[in-house]
Enzyme design. Structure first.
Site, PDB file in Angstrom:
ATOM      1  CE1 TYR A  12      -3.311   2.869   0.720  1.00 47.72           C
ATOM      2  CE2 TYR A  12      -2.694   2.756   3.044  1.00 47.72           C
ATOM      3  CZ  TYR A  12      -3.393   3.361   2.015  1.00 47.72           C
ATOM      4  OH  TYR A  12      -4.174   4.447   2.288  1.00 47.72           O
ATOM      5  CB  ILE A  13       2.926   2.940   2.566  1.00 49.26           C
ATOM      6  CG1 ILE A  13       1.733   2.895   3.536  1.00 49.26           C
ATOM      7  CG2 ILE A  13       3.656   4.271   2.687  1.00 49.26           C
ATOM      8  CD1 ILE A  13       2.117   2.822   5.006  1.00 49.26           C
ATOM      9  CG  ASN A  37      -0.952  -7.723   2.939  1.00 53.47           C
ATOM     10  OD1 ASN A  37      -1.992  -8.357   2.741  1.00 53.47           O
ATOM     11  ND2 ASN A  37      -0.942  -6.538   3.543  1.00 53.47           N
ATOM     12  CB  SER A 126       4.144   2.187  13.550  1.00 54.61           C
ATOM     13  OG  SER A 126       2.883   2.336  14.127  1.00 54.61           O
ATOM     14  CE1 TYR A 152       3.487  -3.542  12.173  1.00 54.83           C
ATOM     15  CE2 TYR A 152       2.261  -2.099  13.656  1.00 54.83           C
ATOM     16  CZ  TYR A 152       2.948  -2.292  12.470  1.00 54.83           C
ATOM     17  OH  TYR A 152       3.131  -1.247  11.601  1.00 54.83           O
ATOM     18  CE  LYS A 156       6.563  -1.591  11.484  1.00 55.97           C
ATOM     19  NZ  LYS A 156       7.274  -1.698  10.217  1.00 55.97           N
ATOM     20  CB  ILE A 220     -18.301   2.097  16.561  1.00 57.93           C
ATOM     21  CG1 ILE A 220     -18.822   2.532  15.182  1.00 57.93           C
ATOM     22  CG2 ILE A 220     -17.616   3.240  17.296  1.00 57.93           C
ATOM     23  CD1 ILE A 220     -19.890   3.626  15.228  1.00 57.93           C
ATOM     24  NE  ARG A 293      -8.573  -2.418  17.497  1.00 56.14           N
ATOM     25  CZ  ARG A 293      -8.243  -1.974  16.288  1.00 56.14           C
ATOM     26  NH1 ARG A 293      -8.662  -2.611  15.203  1.00 56.14           N
ATOM     27  NH2 ARG A 293      -7.520  -0.884  16.142  1.00 56.14           N
ATOM     28  N   GLY A 295      -6.196  -3.132  23.947  1.00 56.81           N
ATOM     29  CA  GLY A 295      -4.924  -2.532  23.535  1.00 56.81           C
ATOM     30  C   GLY A 295      -5.072  -1.183  22.859  1.00 56.81           C
TER      31      GLY A 295
HETATM   32  P1  NAD Z   1       1.553  -3.678   3.047  1.00 59.10           P
HETATM   33  O1  NAD Z   1       1.295  -5.003   3.681  1.00 59.10           O
HETATM   34  O2  NAD Z   1       0.590  -3.180   2.037  1.00 59.10           O
HETATM   35  O3  NAD Z   1       3.017  -3.678   2.385  1.00 59.10           O
HETATM   36  C1  NAD Z   1       4.092  -4.405   2.940  1.00 59.10           C
HETATM   37  C2  NAD Z   1       4.682  -5.259   1.818  1.00 59.10           C
HETATM   38  O4  NAD Z   1       5.772  -6.010   2.348  1.00 59.10           O
HETATM   39  C3  NAD Z   1       3.694  -6.256   1.242  1.00 59.10           C
HETATM   40  O5  NAD Z   1       3.615  -6.058  -0.166  1.00 59.10           O
HETATM   41  C4  NAD Z   1       4.282  -7.614   1.587  1.00 59.10           C
HETATM   42  O6  NAD Z   1       4.024  -8.564   0.567  1.00 59.10           O
HETATM   43  C5  NAD Z   1       5.756  -7.301   1.749  1.00 59.10           C
HETATM   44  N1  NAD Z   1       6.522  -8.176   2.644  1.00 59.10           N
HETATM   45  C6  NAD Z   1       6.234  -8.532   3.912  1.00 59.10           C
HETATM   46  N2  NAD Z   1       7.194  -9.344   4.404  1.00 59.10           N
HETATM   47  C7  NAD Z   1       8.118  -9.491   3.423  1.00 59.10           C
HETATM   48  C8  NAD Z   1       9.351 -10.209   3.321  1.00 59.10           C
HETATM   49  N3  NAD Z   1       9.820 -10.964   4.329  1.00 59.10           N
HETATM   50  N4  NAD Z   1      10.040 -10.144   2.171  1.00 59.10           N
HETATM   51  C9  NAD Z   1       9.572  -9.407   1.119  1.00 59.10           C
HETATM   52  N5  NAD Z   1       8.421  -8.712   1.156  1.00 59.10           N
HETATM   53  C10 NAD Z   1       7.702  -8.758   2.299  1.00 59.10           C
HETATM   54  O7  NAD Z   1       1.727  -2.630   4.219  1.00 59.10           O
HETATM   55  P2  NAD Z   1       1.777  -1.038   4.177  1.00 59.10           P
HETATM   56  O8  NAD Z   1       0.540  -0.539   4.790  1.00 59.10           O
HETATM   57  O9  NAD Z   1       2.173  -0.570   2.836  1.00 59.10           O
HETATM   58  O10 NAD Z   1       2.939  -0.781   5.229  1.00 59.10           O
HETATM   59  C11 NAD Z   1       4.284  -0.595   4.820  1.00 59.10           C
HETATM   60  C12 NAD Z   1       5.133  -0.461   6.070  1.00 59.10           C
HETATM   61  O11 NAD Z   1       4.663   0.629   6.862  1.00 59.10           O
HETATM   62  C13 NAD Z   1       5.098  -1.696   6.987  1.00 59.10           C
HETATM   63  O12 NAD Z   1       6.382  -1.899   7.525  1.00 59.10           O
HETATM   64  C14 NAD Z   1       4.127  -1.282   8.063  1.00 59.10           C
HETATM   65  O13 NAD Z   1       4.372  -1.946   9.287  1.00 59.10           O
HETATM   66  C15 NAD Z   1       4.413   0.212   8.187  1.00 59.10           C
HETATM   67  N6  NAD Z   1       3.286   0.967   8.734  1.00 59.10           N
HETATM   68  C16 NAD Z   1       2.053   0.839   8.148  1.00 59.10           C
HETATM   69  C17 NAD Z   1       0.971   1.520   8.699  1.00 59.10           C
HETATM   70  C18 NAD Z   1      -0.411   1.364   8.110  1.00 59.10           C
HETATM   71  O14 NAD Z   1      -1.382   1.639   8.797  1.00 59.10           O
HETATM   72  N7  NAD Z   1      -0.558   0.953   6.854  1.00 59.10           N
HETATM   73  C19 NAD Z   1       1.157   2.353   9.812  1.00 59.10           C
HETATM   74  C20 NAD Z   1       2.437   2.462  10.360  1.00 59.10           C
HETATM   75  C21 NAD Z   1       3.509   1.766   9.810  1.00 59.10           C
HETATM   76  N1  UDP Z   2     -11.875   0.855  14.672  1.00 61.81           N
HETATM   77  C1  UDP Z   2     -13.206   0.576  14.820  1.00 61.81           C
HETATM   78  N2  UDP Z   2     -13.741  -0.460  14.091  1.00 61.81           N
HETATM   79  C2  UDP Z   2     -12.994  -1.206  13.234  1.00 61.81           C
HETATM   80  C3  UDP Z   2     -11.624  -0.887  13.078  1.00 61.81           C
HETATM   81  C4  UDP Z   2     -11.089   0.146  13.820  1.00 61.81           C
HETATM   82  O1  UDP Z   2     -13.917   1.214  15.610  1.00 61.81           O
HETATM   83  O2  UDP Z   2     -13.519  -2.146  12.627  1.00 61.81           O
HETATM   84  C5  UDP Z   2     -11.275   1.966  15.463  1.00 61.81           C
HETATM   85  C6  UDP Z   2     -10.171   1.492  16.391  1.00 61.81           C
HETATM   86  O3  UDP Z   2     -10.717   1.048  17.610  1.00 61.81           O
HETATM   87  C7  UDP Z   2      -9.340   2.767  16.533  1.00 61.81           C
HETATM   88  C8  UDP Z   2      -9.519   3.471  15.188  1.00 61.81           C
HETATM   89  O4  UDP Z   2     -10.680   2.873  14.573  1.00 61.81           O
HETATM   90  O5  UDP Z   2      -9.889   3.584  17.538  1.00 61.81           O
HETATM   91  C9  UDP Z   2      -8.327   3.275  14.250  1.00 61.81           C
HETATM   92  O6  UDP Z   2      -8.040   1.885  14.201  1.00 61.81           O
HETATM   93  P1  UDP Z   2      -6.935   1.290  13.233  1.00 61.81           P
HETATM   94  O7  UDP Z   2      -6.826  -0.176  13.511  1.00 61.81           O
HETATM   95  O8  UDP Z   2      -7.233   1.718  11.831  1.00 61.81           O
HETATM   96  O9  UDP Z   2      -5.602   2.054  13.662  1.00 61.81           O
HETATM   97  P2  UDP Z   2      -4.784   2.087  15.055  1.00 61.81           P
HETATM   98  O10 UDP Z   2      -5.678   1.585  16.133  1.00 61.81           O
HETATM   99  O11 UDP Z   2      -3.632   1.202  14.800  1.00 61.81           O
HETATM  100  O12 UDP Z   2      -4.408   3.500  15.247  1.00 61.81           O
END
Ligand code: NAD
Ligand code: UDP
Length: 333
Positions: A12-13, A37, A126, A152, A156, A220, A293, A295
């Site tokens: 995604y990112i 993923n 994160s 998780y 980080k 929610i 939820r 945590g």
């Molecule tokens: P994502 O799952 O869409 O992308 C991660 C990619 O890494 C996937 O394409 C997956 O196939 C690949 N991957 C995982 N393990 C691997 C491995 N061992 N070897 C090769 N490829 C591997 O996730 P994202 O949302 O794009 O997140 C990217 C990064 O940002 C992650 O490290 C995630 O923890 C971090 N992050 C994401 C969020 C969020 O909410 N999306 C928030 C904070 C931090």
């Molecule tokens: N949340 C919710 N219902 C869901 C998924 C998330 O109410 O089905 C809430 C969750 O409790 C949190 C907020 O949405 O307060 C953001 O959750 P998310 O998992 O997206 O991010 P994080 O909790 O990691 O910040």
């Protein structure tokens, strides 16, 4: 020409960031992803948007021999490390998988970083590393790693510490730790967006699947928090703003460790997200009030002033933009 390795670049990112990177004609990009993923087709979508196709290597970062041969063939100036497992709930069920995948992958990369010339290294951290603090507004100077509620988040935190220790051994290592808040939205083209495999647990993918009917009702998680409307508040950042944060970081990369929050600085509640989505889509979402939820924090948002001042980076897009782009992405699927 600068040679860049983007791990997790079909995710995604990562995919949104590769689109931004490809705007620079001096960057040559290799993506490595094991597709656990994400889908390989994303590489074509990136090419369609950017007009240039990055190289794609299907491979696992746990495969050290594969990585070694990649580094023997390519002299990487920049490594952007997105790859990792990220589902909080799953990390509680499978802690060893999370520790091995996220931490060992990073160690494998660090073992291959050159010490005789500068390497820029950006790590996807994160907001979760802040855990529970006295104030919900997170600042980079706050102590991290205490009161973390899941494996998780601990991966980080541990990786951040590993990067700091490693940086002490390599004066040419220019690392930037980016602490992302809550990424949402999609590319305005509608070609890239968040499409997680399996059952989503983040709010926006759940909202999307409730909208499409794949999930019958959105739970929610708690409406009895001490917040203006009783639901938890987070800092939702448009994924394109987040992607641009990586470009700004590269422009200001320096030896040692630099840490930045990437967020908007604005808290938004679960009910506000749902209301904004309903208004933009014209469709009422089925919702239930469910227990909190485990945590979850009541509130958490970024103080982005360090990134604003030092990187010259500011968010430009709003939640309304993110929801418009998400709906556009959904309509194109
Ligand atoms: P994502 O799952 O869409 O992308 C991660 C990619 O890494 C996937 O394409 C997956 O196939 C690949 N991957 C995982 N393990 C691997 C491995 N061992 N070897 C090769 N490829 C591997 O996730 P994202 O949302 O794009 O997140 C990217 C990064 O940002 C992650 O490290 C995630 O923890 C971090 N992050 C994401 C969020 C969020 O909410 N999306 C928030 C904070 C931090
Ligand atoms: N949340 C919710 N219902 C869901 C998924 C998330 O109410 O089905 C809430 C969750 O409790 C949190 C907020 O949405 O307060 C953001 O959750 P998310 O998992 O997206 O991010 P994080 O909790 O990691 O910040």
């Amino acid at each position: 020409m600068k040679k860049i390795l983007v791990t997790g670049g079909t995710g995604y990112i990562g995919s949104h960031t590769v689109v931004e990177l490809l705007k620079n004609p001096d960057y040559s990009i290799d993506i490595i992803d094991n597709l656990s993923n994400s889908k390989e087709h994303v590489v074509d979508l990136i090419a369609e948007i950017a007009g240039k196709k990055p190289n794609f290597i299907k491979g696992d970062l746990l495969d050290f021999e594969l990585l070694k041969s990649l580094f023997e063939k390519n002299d990487y100036d920049i490594i952007i490390h997105f790859a990792g497992l990220k589902a909080v709930g799953e990390s509680v069920e499978k802690p060893l998988e999370y520790y091995e995948n996220n931490i060992q992958s990073t160690i494998n990369l660090l073992r291959l970083v050159r010490t005789d010339k500068p390497t820029d290294f950006i790590f996807s951290s994160s907001a979760t590393v802040y855990g529970e603090q006295d104030s919900p507004k997170c600042v980079e100077t706050m102590q991290t790693g205490t009161k973390l509620t899941n494996p998780y988040g601990r991966t980080k935190y541990f990786i951040e510490e590993i990067l700091k220790d490693y940086a002490n051994t390599n004066p040419n290592f220019c690392a930037t730790i980016l602490r992302y808040f809550n990424p949402v939205g999609a590319h305005p083209s509608g070609l890239l967006g968040e499409d997680p495999n399996g059952i989503p647990n983040n709010l926006m993918p759940v909202v999307m699947r409730t909208y499409t009917g794949e999930i019958p009702a959105l739970n929610i998680f708690g409406d009895d928090y001490d917040t203006p409307d009783g639901t938890a508040r987070r800092d939702y950042i448009h994924v394109v703003d987040l992607a641009r944060g990586h470009i700004a970081s590269l422009e200001h990369s320096k030896p040692g460790i630099s840490i930045y929050n990437l967020g908007t600085g604005l808290p938004t509640s679960v009910k506000e997200i749902i209301a904004a989505f309903e208004e933009a889509s014209g469709k009422k979402l089925n919702t239930n009030i469910a227990p909190r939820r485990s945590g979850d924090l009541p509130e958490c948002w970024a103080d982005p002033s360090k990134a604003n001042a030092e990187l010259g980076w500011h968010t430009e897009l709003t939640i309304a933009d993110a929801i418009r782009d998400t709906l556009n992405y959904l309509n194109k699927q």
